[in-house]
Each structure stands twice: as C-alpha cells, then as structure tokens.
Design an enzyme around this catalytic site. Structure first.
Site, PDB file in Angstrom:
ATOM      1  N   ARG A 153      70.353  71.663   8.728  1.00  0.00           N
ATOM      2  CA  ARG A 153      69.830  72.975   8.343  1.00  0.00           C
ATOM      3  C   ARG A 153      70.018  73.930   9.504  1.00  0.00           C
ATOM      4  NH1 ARG A 153      63.515  74.885   7.780  1.00  0.00           N
ATOM      5  NH2 ARG A 153      63.917  75.576   9.915  1.00  0.00           N
ATOM      6  N   TYR A 165      61.272  83.286  12.542  1.00  0.00           N
ATOM      7  CA  TYR A 165      60.607  81.991  12.454  1.00  0.00           C
ATOM      8  C   TYR A 165      61.609  80.841  12.420  1.00  0.00           C
ATOM      9  CZ  TYR A 165      57.754  78.158  10.862  1.00  0.00           C
ATOM     10  OH  TYR A 165      57.131  76.941  10.758  1.00  0.00           O
ATOM     11  N   ASP A 219      67.163  77.741   5.034  1.00  0.00           N
ATOM     12  CA  ASP A 219      65.814  77.929   4.473  1.00  0.00           C
ATOM     13  C   ASP A 219      65.468  79.416   4.461  1.00  0.00           C
ATOM     14  OD1 ASP A 219      63.155  77.788   3.767  1.00  0.00           O
ATOM     15  OD2 ASP A 219      62.634  76.226   5.213  1.00  0.00           O
ATOM     16  N   HIS A 221      62.471  80.578   3.452  1.00  0.00           N
ATOM     17  CA  HIS A 221      61.024  80.722   3.661  1.00  0.00           C
ATOM     18  C   HIS A 221      60.368  81.733   2.714  1.00  0.00           C
ATOM     19  CE1 HIS A 221      61.834  78.724   7.672  1.00  0.00           C
ATOM     20  NE2 HIS A 221      60.905  77.998   7.122  1.00  0.00           N
ATOM     21  N   GLU A 245      67.236  77.059   0.415  1.00  0.00           N
ATOM     22  CA  GLU A 245      65.850  76.624   0.184  1.00  0.00           C
ATOM     23  C   GLU A 245      64.879  77.795   0.093  1.00  0.00           C
ATOM     24  OE1 GLU A 245      64.625  73.949   3.274  1.00  0.00           O
ATOM     25  OE2 GLU A 245      62.514  74.421   2.970  1.00  0.00           O
ATOM     26  N   GLU A 271      58.139  72.799  -1.198  1.00  0.00           N
ATOM     27  CA  GLU A 271      57.354  72.217  -0.092  1.00  0.00           C
ATOM     28  C   GLU A 271      55.888  72.635  -0.140  1.00  0.00           C
ATOM     29  OE1 GLU A 271      59.723  73.852   3.240  1.00  0.00           O
ATOM     30  OE2 GLU A 271      57.943  74.947   3.816  1.00  0.00           O
ATOM     31  N   ARG A 292      61.426  69.714  -3.493  1.00  0.00           N
ATOM     32  CA  ARG A 292      61.091  69.553  -2.076  1.00  0.00           C
ATOM     33  C   ARG A 292      59.670  69.056  -1.827  1.00  0.00           C
ATOM     34  NH1 ARG A 292      62.765  69.743   2.330  1.00  0.00           N
ATOM     35  NH2 ARG A 292      61.783  71.576   3.226  1.00  0.00           N
ATOM     36  N   GLU A 348      64.428  65.455   4.807  1.00  0.00           N
ATOM     37  CA  GLU A 348      64.277  66.266   6.019  1.00  0.00           C
ATOM     38  C   GLU A 348      63.575  65.414   7.082  1.00  0.00           C
ATOM     39  OE1 GLU A 348      61.527  69.520   5.626  1.00  0.00           O
ATOM     40  OE2 GLU A 348      62.385  70.614   7.312  1.00  0.00           O
ATOM     41  N   TRP A 412      55.425  84.259   3.074  1.00  0.00           N
ATOM     42  CA  TRP A 412      55.731  83.186   4.010  1.00  0.00           C
ATOM     43  C   TRP A 412      56.959  82.486   3.539  1.00  0.00           C
ATOM     44  CZ3 TRP A 412      56.790  79.887   7.343  1.00  0.00           C
ATOM     45  CH2 TRP A 412      56.056  79.852   8.533  1.00  0.00           C
TER      46      TRP A 412
HETATM   47  C1  CS2 Z   1      59.816  74.471   6.872  1.00  0.00           C
HETATM   48  C2  CS2 Z   1      58.576  74.000   7.599  1.00  0.00           C
HETATM   49  O1  CS2 Z   1      60.503  72.233   7.017  1.00  0.00           O
HETATM   50  C3  CS2 Z   1      60.650  73.300   6.427  1.00  0.00           C
HETATM   51  O2  CS2 Z   1      61.448  73.460   5.531  1.00  0.00           O
HETATM   52  O3  CS2 Z   1      59.665  75.356   5.837  1.00  0.00           O
HETATM   53  O4  CS2 Z   1      58.882  73.994   8.957  1.00  0.00           O
HETATM   54  C4  CS2 Z   1      57.314  74.832   7.402  1.00  0.00           C
HETATM   55  O5  CS2 Z   1      57.485  76.073   8.001  1.00  0.00           O
HETATM   56  C5  CS2 Z   1      56.130  74.131   7.962  1.00  0.00           C
HETATM   57  O6  CS2 Z   1      56.048  72.853   7.411  1.00  0.00           O
HETATM   58  C6  CS2 Z   1      54.863  74.917   7.676  1.00  0.00           C
HETATM   59  O7  CS2 Z   1      53.761  74.087   7.686  1.00  0.00           O
HETATM   60 MG    MG Z   2      61.134  75.029   4.263  1.00  0.00          MG
END
Ligand code: CS2
Ligand code: MG
Length: 412
Positions: A153, A165, A219, A221, A245, A271, A292, A348, A412
C-alpha cells in the site's frame, strides 16, 4: 446454559496495556485450567470496551459452558436488547476469539483446523509504504518489494497540505511512526482538489518506475464524495490497482452503486464495520471487491466466518484490517480465518512496536512478506505475558481530526 463440567468458565479478566500502542485483551479461564485470549481493542476508545466487558459481560460468562461458542455469541448479541455498534461488537469479538482459542486448546488443534483446515501454504500480506515526496514513496515501495512482499500500500504527502495522514516519519519499520497518535487530537488539514490532482500522478510514477509485477494498493480514508471517488477510480484504471480502499464513508452503502458503475478499479471497504448488516448491500449487489472487516471489530471468528461465506457467494474476497491497533491476538484470529476460507484475498500487516513482543508471542510469523503459521500450536497460538503487560500502563492517545481549509470538519 450453565456449565457444570471441566469446560465451565471460572474466571474473566481484562488486561489493558500500552506497549507502544494500546491493547485491550480478554482472558477467559476454565475449570480444567484452559486459558483463552481475545482482542477487544478499539483504537482511541479503549476503556469504553473495558467497562462494557468488566461491568456487563463478565458476570454473564461466569459459570457458562465455554464449548457453546455459537450459543454464547447469540446470547451476547440478542440478549442485551441493544445490538451492534463498535463497543458492543468489539466486546463480543473478544469473547468469541477467546472461546475459539479454548476450543482449539481443548481439541489440541490450531483454530484453522476447526474452521475446515488449511487451504493455502501462506498468506499474501501487504505493508505500508509512504514518503513525503513521490521519490521517497517509490523508494519505500522498492524496499518492501526487496523484502519479498507481493503487495504494497502506498501513501504520500499531498503537495500543498501541511500534513497527510499515514506518512511515516523516520524509518518505516519504527512503528511509533504514526505521528498521528497524540495526547489530544492533532488537527490535520484536508483539501480534495489537491488530493485528486496528486494521487493519479503518484500512482503513474510508481508504475512507470517499478512496473506492474506487484499488487499496488491505496487508501482514501473515507475522504471523497461518491462522484469524486468514481472519477478517481476511472483515472487510476491504467495503473491496475489491486484495490482502492475506503474512498467514501460507507454508512450509505448504496453510494457504492454509483462508484462501481463508473470504474473497474477494484474497491475495498469495511475496516470500521461491525456486523454483517454493514456489508449486506455492498456484497449482495457486487458493489465491492474486497471486504475489510477485522475479526476484532466484527463479532469475532463466528461472525466473520458468516461475512466471508456471504462474500464468497458474490465473488468478494477478504482483506482483513490489520493495523498495529488490532492486537496480535486479533491478528491471529484474522490469520486463522485466512488460512481456512476459500475466498482469502490479502492480509494487511502493518507490524508492531518492539515492546509489543514483550507482551504477546505468536505462532504466526512473517517470512519474506508472507504470513506462515505453526501447525503444532493449538488454539489461536498467541500467549500473553500479564506481568510484562503491567510494565506498560494504559496511555490514552487520540487519532488526529481532519478539517477542510475553511475550518469545517471532514471525514476520517
Ligand atoms: C488504516 C488504519 O490500516 C488502514 O487501512 O486505515 O491505519 C487506520 O487509520 C487505523 O487503524 C485507525 O485506527
Ligand atoms: Mg484503511
């Protein structure tokens, strides 16, 4: 059902520790001395799950028959009237994982054997590569490929934004790198036009430099609208991503119908999901390619197995969330499922701070960018050193929040 036999649950404890990252671990003990471990870590809201487990779940478990995994799941899900939500489902997940751990130890078998047995020799795993510049990001991917990973990734700092981030600082193997986790939430700035301008250039540069011989992931987010996400997916088609993602927040599952109608870039999401109902429309309408969910947040092995079975009917494969805020216990639960289910996609594996290894020892190991597991260790194969955990008292940390350039809150 009250249990009277050797498998009766006789003790319930919750271990909270922060060896670099915070972890909530449930310990169940049985009359015959078996111990099962479960992961209940909810990043940034850990103690809410601790209270739920200690105050509301522990009294219900004492005296129950630990072998009735499915019935105890139903008891904790249907029993309390209030269903679902991340706190409830993380708590149920930890109980379920601990019960599978005990079941495996009682049978003398690793959990994947109880789930149908080994379906593959190793699990394809993806790490995080990142950089403050495109060149750094490419070098970071190249280093991961050198280690043997078949999937990576990539994230990179968006030019024009003060911070982005998920970009590591220093050595990417130093898992303290998520600068994001602070005593009070950092405020990060977001601007969609800058991001949409940059990501296609980043991905093209990666493929131009490193070619197409590996699986490339990115990703989002949850930061785009469905229309923006559809545009980005189309734009990235020549780079043939393994997945894109979390392009948009997924409370509105039907938003994915629009995205999927416009792009052949594979989509992954889930996630932050906590039950099969969060996945239902996405899977049954074939709006996504990878699901996920993490075993830690989606009701444990029992519920994840149902999600993955449903997904398999629609050609959707697994891509369980595996950041360092899912504990090694929860990671083991993902991995046992990954070895057994037919529709495994990728796991992951972000890795753990060195201090976490003082608390958790695992029967899985990372070998050349793939996960392998020891056939001879029963249960989930993770042991937790409670005395070591006491050396790392709970340390509250927050993820950053995300504001647009006008100061308003963004997703987020
Ligand atoms: C991220 C995570 O792993 C991922 O795909 O989105 O790092 C996420 O930001 C954290 O698990 C937040 O708790
Ligand atoms: Mg993620």
């Amino acid at each position: 059902m009250t249990g009277h036999g050797s498998r009766t649950i006789t003790d319930v404890d919750v271990v909270v520790c922060s060896p670099g990252r915070s972890y909530v671990t449930l310990r169940l003990g049985t009359a015959d001395g078996l111990v099962g471990w479960g992961d209940a870590t909810l990043n940034g809201r850990e103690l809410a799950v601790v209270a739920y487990l200690r105050d509301h779940v522990a009294p219900l478990l004492l005296g129950k028959d630990s072998s009735r995994i499915g019935d105890l799941w139903q008891y904790l899900y249907r029993g309390p009237y209030w269903r679902r939500g991340p706190v409830t489902m993380a708590a149920i997940s930890s109980v379920d994982q601990a019960l599978w751990d005990i079941q495996g130890k009682a049978a003398g078998m690793p959990v994947f054997q109880l789930l149908g047995g080994r379906a593959r020799e190793r699990l394809m795993t993806y790490p995080h590569a990142s950089g403050h510049t495109v060149e750094d990001a490419i070098a970071s991917i190249a280093a991961k490929l050198e280690e043997g990973y078949a999937a990576v990734r990539v994230q990179a700092s968006v030019p024009g934004l003060p911070s982005t981030y998920g970009i590591h600082v220093g050595d990417s193997r130093d898992h303290a790198y998520e600068p994001a986790h602070t005593d009070l939430p950092d405020e990060e700035a977001w601007n969609t036009p800058l991001y949409l301008d940059f990501v296609p250039k980043l991905m093209k540069a990666v493929r131009d430099e490193l070619g197409y011989g590996f699986n490339l992931l990115h990703d989002g987010h949850h930061r785009l609208t469905p229309t923006e996400a559809a545009w980005l997916g189309k734009e990235l088609e020549p780079q043939r991503l393994f997945w894109l993602e979390d392009v948009t927040p997924a409370e509105d599952q039907s938003a994915f119908s629009l995205i999927k109608a416009h792009t052949t870039t594979p989509l992954a999401v889930g996630e932050v999901f906590n039950s099969i109902w969060d996945c239902q429309q996405l899977v049954t309408n074939r709006w996504i390619d990878y699901i996920r969910c993490a075993t830690t947040h989606t009701g444990g092995i029992t519920h994840m197995k149902r999600i993955l079975d449903l997904a398999d009917l629609y050609g959707v494969r697994s891509g369980c969330h595996g950041p360092s805020d899912v504990s090694p216990v929860g990671m083991a639960a993902n991995i046992h499922l990954g070895f057994a289910v037919p529709n495994f996609g990728v796991q992951e594996f972000m890795g753990y701070p060195d201090a976490a290894a003082e608390v958790f020892t695992t029967s899985y190991r990372l070998v050349s960018g793939h996960l392998e597991i020891d056939d001879t260790v029963p249960g989930l194969g993770v042991e937790v050193d409670v005395e070591a955990a006491e050396r790392f008292p709970y340390d509250r940390k927050y993820l950053p929040v995300n504001r647009r350039l006008d100061g308003s809150m963004h997703d987020w």
